[in-house]
Design a protein around this motif. Structure first.
Motif, mmCIF file in Angstrom:
data_model
loop_
_atom_site.group_PDB
_atom_site.id
_atom_site.type_symbol
_atom_site.label_atom_id
_atom_site.label_comp_id
_atom_site.label_asym_id
_atom_site.label_seq_id
_atom_site.Cartn_x
_atom_site.Cartn_y
_atom_site.Cartn_z
ATOM 1 N N GLU A 87 -16.269 -11.881 20.501
ATOM 2 C CA GLU A 87 -17.499 -12.674 20.271
ATOM 3 C C GLU A 87 -17.971 -13.324 21.576
ATOM 4 O OE1 GLU A 87 -17.024 -15.465 16.987
ATOM 5 O OE2 GLU A 87 -16.041 -13.912 15.807
ATOM 6 N N ILE A 88 -17.044 -13.901 22.324
ATOM 7 C CA ILE A 88 -17.417 -14.568 23.580
ATOM 8 C C ILE A 88 -17.956 -13.543 24.577
ATOM 9 C CG2 ILE A 88 -16.472 -15.773 25.608
ATOM 10 C CD1 ILE A 88 -14.623 -17.320 23.688
ATOM 11 N N TRP A 89 -17.317 -12.390 24.620
ATOM 12 C CA TRP A 89 -17.757 -11.342 25.552
ATOM 13 C C TRP A 89 -19.188 -10.920 25.206
ATOM 14 C CZ3 TRP A 89 -16.171 -9.949 30.118
ATOM 15 C CH2 TRP A 89 -16.617 -8.745 30.669
ATOM 16 N N GLU A 90 -19.433 -10.759 23.927
ATOM 17 C CA GLU A 90 -20.763 -10.315 23.486
ATOM 18 C C GLU A 90 -21.822 -11.418 23.697
ATOM 19 O OE1 GLU A 90 -22.946 -8.936 19.425
ATOM 20 O OE2 GLU A 90 -20.784 -8.613 19.522
ATOM 21 N N GLN A 91 -21.466 -12.655 23.332
ATOM 22 C CA GLN A 91 -22.439 -13.751 23.436
ATOM 23 C C GLN A 91 -22.832 -14.033 24.886
ATOM 24 O OE1 GLN A 91 -19.949 -16.285 20.932
ATOM 25 N NE2 GLN A 91 -21.689 -16.748 19.618
ATOM 26 N N THR A 92 -21.906 -13.838 25.815
ATOM 27 C CA THR A 92 -22.207 -14.104 27.227
ATOM 28 C C THR A 92 -22.717 -12.848 27.930
ATOM 29 O OG1 THR A 92 -19.926 -13.581 27.833
ATOM 30 C CG2 THR A 92 -20.458 -15.924 27.471
ATOM 31 N N GLY A 93 -22.751 -11.743 27.230
ATOM 32 C CA GLY A 93 -23.118 -10.476 27.863
ATOM 33 C C GLY A 93 -22.130 -10.125 28.974
ATOM 34 N N GLY A 94 -20.902 -10.609 28.836
ATOM 35 C CA GLY A 94 -19.878 -10.328 29.856
ATOM 36 C C GLY A 94 -20.013 -11.201 31.092
ATOM 37 N N TYR B 101 -8.250 -10.565 25.648
ATOM 38 C CA TYR B 101 -9.438 -9.719 25.509
ATOM 39 C C TYR B 101 -10.336 -9.835 26.747
ATOM 40 C CZ TYR B 101 -13.496 -7.400 23.569
ATOM 41 O OH TYR B 101 -14.535 -6.514 23.365
ATOM 42 N N LEU B 102 -10.580 -11.073 27.170
ATOM 43 C CA LEU B 102 -11.495 -11.283 28.292
ATOM 44 C C LEU B 102 -10.947 -10.670 29.575
ATOM 45 C CD1 LEU B 102 -12.661 -14.969 27.625
ATOM 46 C CD2 LEU B 102 -13.921 -12.851 27.151
ATOM 47 N N GLU C 211 -8.874 -8.217 29.879
ATOM 48 C CA GLU C 211 -8.913 -6.747 29.802
ATOM 49 C C GLU C 211 -10.277 -6.222 30.249
ATOM 50 O OE1 GLU C 211 -5.808 -5.856 26.150
ATOM 51 O OE2 GLU C 211 -7.906 -5.280 25.872
ATOM 52 N N HIS C 212 -11.307 -7.026 29.989
ATOM 53 C CA HIS C 212 -12.658 -6.607 30.358
ATOM 54 C C HIS C 212 -13.039 -7.032 31.769
ATOM 55 C CE1 HIS C 212 -12.665 -5.750 26.124
ATOM 56 N NE2 HIS C 212 -13.759 -5.038 26.310
ATOM 57 N N ASN C 213 -12.453 -8.124 32.240
ATOM 58 C CA ASN C 213 -12.691 -8.589 33.601
ATOM 59 C C ASN C 213 -11.512 -9.461 34.039
ATOM 60 O OD1 ASN C 213 -13.426 -9.749 35.971
ATOM 61 N ND2 ASN C 213 -15.335 -10.678 35.222
ATOM 62 N N PRO C 214 -10.591 -8.867 34.810
ATOM 63 C CA PRO C 214 -9.374 -9.598 35.194
ATOM 64 C C PRO C 214 -9.640 -10.812 36.071
ATOM 65 C CG PRO C 214 -9.337 -7.311 36.008
ATOM 66 C CD PRO C 214 -10.630 -7.471 35.287
ATOM 67 N N ASN C 215 -10.871 -10.923 36.594
ATOM 68 C CA ASN C 215 -11.166 -12.068 37.481
ATOM 69 C C ASN C 215 -11.492 -13.353 36.729
ATOM 70 O OD1 ASN C 215 -10.842 -10.531 39.794
ATOM 71 N ND2 ASN C 215 -12.938 -9.724 39.611
ATOM 72 N N ILE C 216 -11.691 -13.238 35.421
ATOM 73 C CA ILE C 216 -12.007 -14.455 34.655
ATOM 74 C C ILE C 216 -10.801 -15.393 34.705
ATOM 75 C CG2 ILE C 216 -12.528 -15.377 32.345
ATOM 76 C CD1 ILE C 216 -13.947 -12.691 31.762
ATOM 77 N N LYS C 217 -11.088 -16.650 35.052
ATOM 78 C CA LYS C 217 -9.993 -17.632 35.151
ATOM 79 C C LYS C 217 -9.763 -18.308 33.810
ATOM 80 C CE LYS C 217 -8.853 -19.362 39.526
ATOM 81 N NZ LYS C 217 -8.806 -20.539 40.382
ATOM 82 N N ILE C 218 -8.514 -18.437 33.441
ATOM 83 C CA ILE C 218 -8.153 -19.028 32.153
ATOM 84 C C ILE C 218 -7.531 -20.406 32.409
ATOM 85 C CG2 ILE C 218 -6.841 -18.701 30.019
ATOM 86 C CD1 ILE C 218 -8.985 -16.467 30.617
ATOM 87 N N LEU C 219 -8.271 -21.430 31.985
ATOM 88 C CA LEU C 219 -7.864 -22.806 32.256
ATOM 89 C C LEU C 219 -7.413 -23.470 30.961
ATOM 90 C CD1 LEU C 219 -10.810 -23.812 34.650
ATOM 91 C CD2 LEU C 219 -8.582 -22.816 35.252
ATOM 92 N N GLY C 220 -6.157 -23.859 30.922
ATOM 93 C CA GLY C 220 -5.593 -24.466 29.721
ATOM 94 C C GLY C 220 -5.733 -25.981 29.735
ATOM 95 N N VAL C 221 -5.624 -26.561 28.545
ATOM 96 C CA VAL C 221 -5.678 -28.014 28.400
ATOM 97 C C VAL C 221 -4.420 -28.456 27.652
ATOM 98 C CG1 VAL C 221 -6.992 -29.984 27.549
ATOM 99 C CG2 VAL C 221 -8.192 -27.888 28.276
ATOM 100 N N ASP C 222 -3.725 -29.427 28.242
ATOM 101 C CA ASP C 222 -2.476 -29.945 27.662
ATOM 102 C C ASP C 222 -2.604 -31.470 27.574
ATOM 103 O OD1 ASP C 222 0.158 -29.967 26.725
ATOM 104 O OD2 ASP C 222 1.048 -29.853 28.735
ATOM 105 N N ALA C 223 -1.712 -32.082 26.798
ATOM 106 C CA ALA C 223 -1.743 -33.540 26.634
ATOM 107 C C ALA C 223 -0.599 -34.175 27.426
ATOM 108 C CB ALA C 223 -1.587 -33.887 25.156
ATOM 109 N N PHE C 224 -0.820 -35.389 27.949
ATOM 110 C CA PHE C 224 0.299 -36.160 28.485
ATOM 111 C C PHE C 224 1.245 -36.445 27.324
ATOM 112 C CE2 PHE C 224 -2.726 -36.979 31.916
ATOM 113 C CZ PHE C 224 -1.898 -36.791 33.021
ATOM 114 N N GLY C 225 2.532 -36.182 27.522
ATOM 115 C CA GLY C 225 3.503 -36.328 26.435
ATOM 116 C C GLY C 225 3.979 -34.962 25.946
ATOM 117 N N SER C 226 3.277 -33.892 26.378
ATOM 118 C CA SER C 226 3.618 -32.521 25.981
ATOM 119 C C SER C 226 4.195 -31.776 27.188
ATOM 120 C CB SER C 226 2.348 -31.823 25.477
ATOM 121 O OG SER C 226 2.402 -30.425 25.692
ATOM 122 N N ILE C 227 4.928 -30.690 26.941
ATOM 123 C CA ILE C 227 5.610 -30.022 28.061
ATOM 124 C C ILE C 227 4.981 -28.687 28.481
ATOM 125 C CG2 ILE C 227 7.940 -30.992 28.086
ATOM 126 C CD1 ILE C 227 7.154 -28.032 26.003
#
Ligand code: PMP
Length: 344
Positions: free
Chosen positions: A168-175, A196-197, A199-215
């Motif tokens: 869905e994200i790939w389609e909505q952004t037109g890649g 999925y993203l 596989e279609h473009n390995p350059n896309i950066k994946i940024l995670g979000v974590d909480a203080f108190g979590s490991i």
């Protein structure tokens, strides 16, 4: 199926195909374009509708689940609500072991959707017999013909987002996407969407979000589980005190940690600037966007997709309650309380 184009045969047909919304004000001082994938638009008001439907239908296909059987899960509330909704629609029993950290609204909603709910203490270790993991395991062994969804350790959780959220994200952004910013709890959303993203473009950066108190962030960076990093926090559904196998740490480029207080204020700011009424972890994700921007992660050419996991209506007795905010001390260092009080 296209939304609203015809009569839906049941509520489950409305799962997925959530809208993407451009942020116009809250990100005005940042470089780049920011697009929200608003999962609060699912009929169960969260991204967890996707995994509930996907995992149950996979179990049906494999002949594991038959009408009248029981579905059991541990849940911070959202997965429970989605499982209860799918169970009602398809004719299954639903038993949920939930954390005492979950809001009362969420627990009442589970009951309203027909689930049997066991509330378990939040601040005990995962191997404690009172923990929601152990309670769910016990109920599973005691209940004939039951299926334990086990979202933290179920690869189908990742597959659900690989099959739906990613395309869905790939389609909505037109890649045209440079970054994905997503919260990580079980890790299913970020891992499946990222797979999925990338596989279609390995350059896309994946940024995670974590909480203080979590490991999660520490584990991502060092491969080590440091129990000294664990302490209780308020945000529900984000971060973890164990390492979920539904998280593909290798596909995530970075994690950023956020505080309960910043995330709560940021969720309120999203409503007041964009008119998008989103949940606590959406505030956390937005806060992380600000921190990533501050650290120089984005440029004018960045096109950043930000996943908001659920709807704000789940948090009326929490981040959208001035009393709750005051009890947490979240107004002590901020000015936001003023407006709320003067206009009552
Ligand atoms: N936000 C909320 C409100 C959630 O309930 C969850 C699920 N625990 C998440 C974010 C994280 O999603 P995931 O489990 O797919 O990592």
């Amino acid at each position: 199926m296209k939304r609203n184009s015809s009569i839906h045969q049941n509520i489950l047909e409305l799962i997925g195909e959530t809208p993407m919304i451009k942020l116009n004000k809250i990100t005005k001082d940042l470089d780049g374009e920011f697009l929200v994938k608003f999962e609060g638009y699912n009929p169960g008001h969260s991204t967890k509708d996707r995994i509930a439907l996907y995992i149950i239908e996979k179990a049906e296909e494999q002949g594991i689940l038959k009408p009248g059987n029981t579905i059991i899960e541990t849940t911070s509330g959202n997965t429970g609500f989605s499982l209860a909704m799918v169970s009602i629609s398809k004719g299954y029993e639903c038993i949920l072991a939930v954390s005492s950290k979950s809001s009362k609204d969420k627990i009442d909603m589970l009951k309203a959707m027909g689930a049997k709910v066991y509330v378990c203490p939040a601040n005990v270790s995962a191997d404690d017999p009172r923990s929601y993991y152990q309670v769910a395991k016990r109920l599973h062994s005691e209940t004939a013909n039951s299926v334990y969804i086990n979202q933290y350790f179920n690869q189908l959780n990742i597959d659900a987002h690989y099959a739906t959220t990613g395309p869905e994200i790939w389609e909505q952004t037109g890649g045209k996407i440079t970054h994905l910013v997503a919260a990580s709890g079980t890790g299913g959303t970020i891992s499946g969407t990222a797979r999925y993203l990338k596989e279609h473009n390995p350059n896309i950066k994946i940024l995670g979000v974590d909480a203080f108190g979590s490991i999660l962030k520490k584990f991502h960076e060092t491969g080590e589980f440091d129990s000294k990093e664990i302490y209780p926090y308020r945000i529900e559904g984000l971060g973890k005190n164990l390492i979920p196998t539904a998280t593909n740490f290798e596909i995530i480029d970075k994690f950023e940690k956020v505080t309960d207080e910043d995330s709560a204020h940021r969720a309120r700011e999203i409503a007041l600037t964009e008119g998008i009424f989103a949940g606590y972890t959406s505030g956390a994700v937005m806060q992380a966007v600000m921190q990533y921007a501050e650290a120089g992660e984005f440029t004018k050419d960045s096109r950043v997709v930000v996943i908001f996991p659920d709807h704000g209506s789940r948090y009326m007795s929490k981040i959208y309650s001035d009393d709750w905010m005051r009890e947490q001390g979240f107004f002590d260092s901020q000015k936001q309380e003023q407006a709320a009080i003067e206009f009552i």
